[in-house]
Design a protein around this motif. Structure first.
Motif, PDB file in Angstrom:
ATOM      1  N   GLU A 134     -58.800 -38.672 -39.142  1.00  0.00           N
ATOM      2  CA  GLU A 134     -58.878 -37.380 -39.508  1.00  0.00           C
ATOM      3  C   GLU A 134     -59.465 -37.410 -41.085  1.00  0.00           C
ATOM      4  O   GLU A 134     -59.886 -36.116 -41.573  1.00  0.00           O
ATOM      5  N   GLU A 166     -60.961 -31.628 -36.506  1.00  0.00           N
ATOM      6  CA  GLU A 166     -60.238 -31.313 -37.759  1.00  0.00           C
ATOM      7  C   GLU A 166     -58.866 -31.660 -37.829  1.00  0.00           C
ATOM      8  O   GLU A 166     -58.518 -32.260 -38.825  1.00  0.00           O
ATOM      9  N   ARG A 167     -58.035 -31.460 -36.729  1.00  0.00           N
ATOM     10  CA  ARG A 167     -56.892 -32.001 -36.506  1.00  0.00           C
ATOM     11  C   ARG A 167     -56.453 -32.161 -34.958  1.00  0.00           C
ATOM     12  O   ARG A 167     -57.073 -31.563 -33.976  1.00  0.00           O
TER      13      ARG A 167
END
Length: 467
Positions: free
Chosen positions: A380, A404-405
């Motif tokens: 990440e 993104e996560r």
């Protein structure tokens, strides 16, 4: 040595015709307001009976309506220098003569092939740019200049054949000093062959040293004495429109011409362009600038046109446009993109560089990013938006699409294709992770990059997707 001459017999007229879309009668005129005469006329005008030397008033009595534009000697010079820069790609020795360009080509043929092939390349370039021409080649620059004025396509490749080729040339086409060329026919001397056989002392006494020097340059007995042309370090070309333009669609034709001229000029100087400006000129003297920037130097005509058009289509015109100008001052070296010998891409596939620039032109600079890598092994945090000057990164073994996560992987149990790969890091900043990563295939056939707790194969978390 061998010199090629590209004679441009209608340079002024061609410079006007190439920026016009209509084909109606057109003339260029010069002289005082009450005694203007036709200097050049296009094909439609000639068919209607107009001809150079005719008074404008007589032409208007013969044919109405037709377009009459002023003859601009300054524009003739600018077009000639532009074409000399285009011809510079074929030789480093390029010179200018009245309405002609001469270039030394004996060494060029080692690169471009024998004269017929080099001649074909020259003709293709000048034809594509919209300029009529006549081409010849001879052992001296002035001889090539004279032969091009007599007949198109003459080729004298050996010095010993030069005098034979010059013998039948009429004195009126010899480009010798005017006083001698006008007086000699009255003495029974009408061809260059007759003139070259006369005693030199007699010619010197009657016509001075100027005539003998011209003959020596013609035959190669003395150097040509020409000034070598060097292309300028910037490009600045203006296209005046036929009428005021309020619709951007009407600017597409002159824009295509300007970007094509820029590409040809860049090829001549073996360079590229990274930034240029389209300047839209208005009646009140103001202008609207449309900057066009690229991430890497380019010179492909089609690409430059597409990028410029994409930027232009985003402009709101504050006033009608009278002229379009293209200015390029940042001209870095150009290095063509490498290609594999057995390239398996489809014929109509775009290289990544061209696709990238077209997307930026259409969507805006902020819509297209390039990825850069970091030194952090955590997925990440392993990628970032790279600065424009960082260059494009080589493909990563990681997925090109990193979330993104991480999120839970939905659906049935995936099929493991590779792994595990353990990542245990981040202890120094409070973001410690310890994960086993796998490449898996989902029930829908998608290839994903997932992880789970060490030693387990359940509770999958999705980190990214492979293309």
């Amino acid at each position: 040595m061998l010199w090629a001459c590209v004679l441009l017999p209608q340079l002024a007229l061609d410079g006007v015709l190439r920026r016009r879309s209509g084909d109606g009668p057109l003339v260029l005129v010069a002289g005082a307001a009450q005694a203007r005469r036709i200097v050049a006329v296009n094909a439609a005008g000639r068919e209607a009976g107009l001809h150079p030397g005719q008074q404008l008033s007589a032409a208007q009595a013969l044919l109405t309506p037709f377009d009459a534009l002023p003859y601009d000697p300054g524009m003739v010079e600018r077009w000639q220098r532009f074409l000399a820069a285009v011809a510079y790609r074929y030789s480093s020795e390029v010179s200018l003569l009245p309405h002609a360009i001469v270039l030394e080509v004996s060494r060029s043929m080692g690169l471009f092939g024998p004269w017929p092939r080099l001649e074909g390349l020259l003709r293709a370039d000048f034809t594509a740019l919209g300029f009529r021409h006549r081409i010849s080649v001879a052992p001296t620059a002035h001889a090539a200049y004279v032969l091009a004025g007599v007949d198109d396509g003459q080729a004298v490749l050996a010095p010993e054949a030069l005098r034979r080729a010059l013998q039948p040339v009429p004195l009126r086409k010899s480009r010798l000093p005017a006083a001698a060329a006008e007086a000699l026919p009255g003495m029974g001397i009408r061809t260059l062959g007759q003139l070259l056989s006369l005693p030199r002392d007699g010619l010197r006494r009657r016509f001075g040293a100027e005539l003998l020097a011209a003959l020596d340059r013609l035959t190669g007995d003395v150097p040509a004495g020409l000034e070598i042309f060097r292309p300028p370090d910037s490009f600045d070309l203006r296209s005046e429109l036929q009428h005021e333009v309020e619709n951007l669609a009407a600017l597409i034709f002159p824009l295509r011409r300007l970007t094509g001229d820029l590409a040809a000029w860049l090829t001549g100087r073996d360079g590229g362009v990274q930034r240029f400006v389209l300047r839209l000129e208005h009646r009140d003297g103001s202008s609207t600038d449309v900057p066009v920037g690229l991430l890497a130097p380019e010179r492909d005509a089609g690409m430059l046109f597409e990028l410029a058009r994409g930027r232009l289509e985003q402009v709101q015109l504050p006033a009608p446009v009278l002229a379009l100008r293209l200015v390029a001052r940042e001209l870095p070296p150009f290095v063509p993109a490498g290609r594999d010998l057995f390239d398996e891409r489809p014929a109509n596939a775009l290289p990544i560089e061209q696709l990238r620039e077209r997307l930026r032109a259409r969507l805006g600079d902020r819509a297209v990013h390039q990825l850069g890598s970091t030194t952090d092994p955590r997925p990440e945090r392993a990628q970032r938006i790279a600065a424009r000057d960082d260059g494009w990164q080589e493909p990563s073994p990681r997925p090109t699409w990193l979330l993104e996560r991480p999120i839970p992987l939905r659906g049935g149990a995936p099929r493991i294709l590779a792994g595990p790969e353990r990542l245990e890091t981040g202890w120094w900043d409070g973001g410690e992770v310890c994960r086993d990563y796998y490449v898996v295939e989902t029930a829908q056939g998608q290839r994903a990059w997932v992880f789970c707790a060490p030693g387990e194969q359940a509770g999958w978390m999705l980190q990214g997707w492979f293309a």
